[in-house]
Design a protein around this motif. Structure first.
Motif, PDB file in Angstrom:
ATOM      1  N   GLY A   1       0.702  -1.062   0.063  1.00  0.00           N
ATOM      2  CA  GLY A   1       0.193  -0.043   0.082  1.00  0.00           C
ATOM      3  C   GLY A   1       0.844   1.249   0.045  1.00  0.00           C
ATOM      4  N   LEU A   2       2.084   1.239  -0.299  1.00  0.00           N
ATOM      5  CA  LEU A   2       3.032   2.433  -0.204  1.00  0.00           C
ATOM      6  C   LEU A   2       3.108   3.153  -1.479  1.00  0.00           C
ATOM      7  CD1 LEU A   2       6.095   0.906   1.672  1.00  0.00           C
ATOM      8  CD2 LEU A   2       4.308   2.429   2.575  1.00  0.00           C
ATOM      9  N   PRO A   3       3.020   4.493  -1.364  1.00  0.00           N
ATOM     10  CA  PRO A   3       3.223   5.244  -0.212  1.00  0.00           C
ATOM     11  C   PRO A   3       2.091   5.596   0.659  1.00  0.00           C
ATOM     12  CG  PRO A   3       3.090   6.503  -2.369  1.00  0.00           C
ATOM     13  CD  PRO A   3       2.823   5.297  -2.679  1.00  0.00           C
ATOM     14  N   GLY A   4       0.923   5.024   0.363  1.00  0.00           N
ATOM     15  CA  GLY A   4      -0.233   5.298   1.207  1.00  0.00           C
ATOM     16  C   GLY A   4      -1.485   5.892   0.233  1.00  0.00           C
ATOM     17  N   PRO A   5      -2.346   5.917   0.478  1.00  0.00           N
ATOM     18  CA  PRO A   5      -3.618   6.182  -0.156  1.00  0.00           C
ATOM     19  C   PRO A   5      -3.605   7.565  -0.904  1.00  0.00           C
ATOM     20  CG  PRO A   5      -4.164   6.219   2.277  1.00  0.00           C
ATOM     21  CD  PRO A   5      -3.009   5.788   2.163  1.00  0.00           C
ATOM     22  N   THR A   6      -4.324   7.672  -2.307  1.00  0.00           N
ATOM     23  CA  THR A   6      -4.474   8.872  -2.775  1.00  0.00           C
ATOM     24  C   THR A   6      -6.080   9.141  -2.916  1.00  0.00           C
ATOM     25  OG1 THR A   6      -4.221   7.361  -4.979  1.00  0.00           O
ATOM     26  CG2 THR A   6      -2.386   8.674  -4.088  1.00  0.00           C
ATOM     27  N   ASP A   7      -6.499  10.177  -2.848  1.00  0.00           N
ATOM     28  CA  ASP A   7      -7.990  10.407  -2.949  1.00  0.00           C
ATOM     29  C   ASP A   7      -8.230  10.470  -4.503  1.00  0.00           C
ATOM     30  OD1 ASP A   7     -10.169  11.722  -1.630  1.00  0.00           O
ATOM     31  OD2 ASP A   7     -10.149  12.636  -3.385  1.00  0.00           O
ATOM     32  N   ALA A   8      -9.408   9.919  -4.565  1.00  0.00           N
ATOM     33  CA  ALA A   8      -9.908   9.521  -6.031  1.00  0.00           C
ATOM     34  C   ALA A   8     -10.088  10.934  -6.886  1.00  0.00           C
ATOM     35  CB  ALA A   8     -10.844   8.637  -6.070  1.00  0.00           C
ATOM     36  N   TRP A   9     -10.884  11.647  -6.321  1.00  0.00           N
ATOM     37  CA  TRP A   9     -11.209  12.976  -6.886  1.00  0.00           C
ATOM     38  C   TRP A   9     -10.205  13.874  -6.902  1.00  0.00           C
ATOM     39  CZ3 TRP A   9     -14.726  12.978 -10.458  1.00  0.00           C
ATOM     40  CH2 TRP A   9     -15.442  11.820 -10.577  1.00  0.00           C
ATOM     41  N   ILE A  10      -9.177  14.041  -6.011  1.00  0.00           N
ATOM     42  CA  ILE A  10      -8.111  14.979  -6.077  1.00  0.00           C
ATOM     43  C   ILE A  10      -7.088  14.156  -7.466  1.00  0.00           C
ATOM     44  CG2 ILE A  10      -5.874  15.634  -4.876  1.00  0.00           C
ATOM     45  CD1 ILE A  10      -7.125  15.837  -2.333  1.00  0.00           C
ATOM     46  N   THR A  11      -7.064  13.052  -7.193  1.00  0.00           N
ATOM     47  CA  THR A  11      -6.287  12.373  -8.337  1.00  0.00           C
ATOM     48  C   THR A  11      -6.915  12.709  -9.943  1.00  0.00           C
ATOM     49  OG1 THR A  11      -5.537  10.268  -7.132  1.00  0.00           O
ATOM     50  CG2 THR A  11      -5.579  10.222  -9.640  1.00  0.00           C
ATOM     51  N   LEU A  12      -8.081  12.488  -9.922  1.00  0.00           N
ATOM     52  CA  LEU A  12      -8.815  12.746 -11.247  1.00  0.00           C
ATOM     53  C   LEU A  12      -8.771  14.230 -11.507  1.00  0.00           C
ATOM     54  CD1 LEU A  12     -11.928  10.459 -10.786  1.00  0.00           C
ATOM     55  CD2 LEU A  12      -9.813  10.276 -12.078  1.00  0.00           C
ATOM     56  N   ALA A  13      -8.803  15.319 -10.558  1.00  0.00           N
ATOM     57  CA  ALA A  13      -8.607  16.768 -10.783  1.00  0.00           C
ATOM     58  C   ALA A  13      -7.154  17.028 -11.433  1.00  0.00           C
ATOM     59  CB  ALA A  13      -8.740  17.521  -9.608  1.00  0.00           C
ATOM     60  N   GLY A  14      -6.175  16.400 -10.954  1.00  0.00           N
ATOM     61  CA  GLY A  14      -4.921  16.652 -11.611  1.00  0.00           C
ATOM     62  C   GLY A  14      -4.953  15.726 -12.783  1.00  0.00           C
ATOM     63  N   LEU A  15      -5.261  14.754 -13.034  1.00  0.00           N
ATOM     64  CA  LEU A  15      -5.133  13.917 -14.408  1.00  0.00           C
ATOM     65  C   LEU A  15      -6.035  14.788 -15.466  1.00  0.00           C
ATOM     66  CD1 LEU A  15      -5.549  10.169 -13.505  1.00  0.00           C
ATOM     67  CD2 LEU A  15      -3.641  11.719 -13.965  1.00  0.00           C
ATOM     68  N   ALA A  16      -7.139  15.468 -15.004  1.00  0.00           N
ATOM     69  CA  ALA A  16      -7.995  16.273 -15.765  1.00  0.00           C
ATOM     70  C   ALA A  16      -7.166  17.246 -16.456  1.00  0.00           C
ATOM     71  CB  ALA A  16      -9.173  17.162 -15.110  1.00  0.00           C
ATOM     72  N   ARG A  17      -6.107  17.835 -15.914  1.00  0.00           N
ATOM     73  CA  ARG A  17      -5.242  19.076 -16.540  1.00  0.00           C
ATOM     74  C   ARG A  17      -4.122  18.394 -17.274  1.00  0.00           C
ATOM     75  NH1 ARG A  17      -8.538  23.052 -17.046  1.00  0.00           N
ATOM     76  NH2 ARG A  17      -6.735  24.426 -17.064  1.00  0.00           N
ATOM     77  N   GLU A  18      -3.895  17.229 -17.027  1.00  0.00           N
ATOM     78  CA  GLU A  18      -2.709  16.694 -17.598  1.00  0.00           C
ATOM     79  C   GLU A  18      -2.985  15.518 -18.867  1.00  0.00           C
ATOM     80  OE1 GLU A  18       0.900  16.666 -15.290  1.00  0.00           O
ATOM     81  OE2 GLU A  18      -0.547  16.433 -13.538  1.00  0.00           O
ATOM     82  N   THR A  19      -4.156  15.575 -18.985  1.00  0.00           N
ATOM     83  CA  THR A  19      -4.589  14.783 -20.058  1.00  0.00           C
ATOM     84  C   THR A  19      -5.574  15.487 -21.207  1.00  0.00           C
ATOM     85  OG1 THR A  19      -6.570  13.686 -18.786  1.00  0.00           O
ATOM     86  CG2 THR A  19      -4.405  12.579 -19.104  1.00  0.00           C
TER      87      THR A  19
END
Length: 311
Positions: free
Chosen positions: A51-69
């Motif tokens: 599980g390292l480095p630890g959990p990532t939040d789904a919607w924070i992740t998708l917000a980042g990917l929204a700007r980088e795809t």
């Protein structure tokens, strides 16, 4: 060659993945022509993963990917209804949809993994399917409220009064995904609220049966059953030959024969044949659960040797 079948990448970051790892997989999937990049919504590892480095939040992740795809569809299988109040979730998803230029899809489920709730102090209420029904009504109701009008909701679990129902998503309608094997409530919720019905890790017989239930529920509501997309999520383990399949199975701690029985495993031709059987069972979209997120050659092989036969 068979009728077109959408292939989407589905990741389980709670098993161990940083945002940078997810970004690398998402951008690779986009470059390779996959239709979508989706992720689970969990805060605790399962099984033997570190599980390292630890959990990532789904919607924070998708917000980042929204700007980088720029092209690939982005979403969740499934957002846990226990994690976010429905009004807040509607705001979050609408905002990320705008950030992506209209490429977001919302899979919404009741939430089931009690241990992650205990680990992070998240309430784990009972009657979660009843709560999910209200959540679906609120999220879709907020988005569908006309600009300038207000939205009210008085349910058993949630109450909204005089909501401006803002912001609106970029899309006219963010596709909503409902899924699961419940024999009655789940098909009814899908028929009422969903654009897509998803079956996670289901056998061919179970897929056929459950899609039949959802189609019947849609028709009972007077809805065209073909207006829903029907999809399957299955673990993928594909290799150019038996040795490569075995290597990839070992890397994710699974047995080849078990993967062949329960997922999409084998050579490209074997996997295309298995996908064809899911097509015959009623599924028109496949979410490929990729468990080794460092093996980008796996994605390339599937795109080149499996995806090319499905278009």
């Amino acid at each position: 060659m068979m009728d077109t079948m959408d292939l989407r990448i589905f990741t389980e970051p709670q098993q161990g993945a940083s945002y940078d790892t997810l970004l690398r997989v998402a951008t690779t999937a986009e470059q390779l022509g996959y239709d979508g990049f989706f992720r689970s919504d969990h805060y605790l590892r399962m099984g033997d993963a570190d599980g390292l480095p630890g959990p990532t939040d789904a919607w924070i992740t998708l917000a980042g990917l929204a700007r980088e795809t720029s092209r690939i569809r982005l979403g969740t299988l499934m957002t846990a209804g226990t994690f976010r109040l429905p009004g807040v979730l509607a705001i979050q998803v609408a905002q990320v949809d705008a950030m992506s230029g209209g490429r977001i899809e919302l899979g919404l489920g009741a939430g089931w993994f009690e241990a992650e709730h205990k680990a992070y102090g998240i309430p784990f209420p009972d009657r979660r399917i009843d709560r999910l029904e209200e959540q679906l009504a609120i999220v879709t109701g907020l988005w569908e409220t006309k600009l300038g009008d207000t939205f009210d909701f008085a349910g058993r679990y949630y109450r909204l009064a005089d909501s401006p129902a803002l912001p609106k998503p970029f899309q006219n309608r963010v596709p909503v995904i409902v899924g699961g094997m419940g024999p009655s409530r789940t098909p009814a919720l899908a028929a009422r609220y969903a654009d897509e019905f998803n079956l996670p890790f289901a056998s061919l017989d179970a897929t056929r049966t459950q899609i039949g239930r959802v189609r019947a529920a849609a028709e009972e509501r007077g809805r065209d059953a073909d207006s829903l997309v029907y999809s399957s999520a299955l673990v993928a383990c594909v290799g150019r030959d038996d040795a490569e399949v075995a290597r990839r199975a070992a890397a994710i701690g699974r047995e080849v024969e078990e993967l062949k029985a329960n997922g999409l495993a084998g050579t490209p031709d074997e996997v295309v044949e298995k996908i064809g059987r899911y097509r015959e069972a009623g599924s028109g979209r496949i979410y490929l659960q990729i468990l080794d997120l460092d093996d980008l050659d796996h994605l390339a092989l599937i795109a080149d040797r499996v995806g090319a036969q499905l278009t």
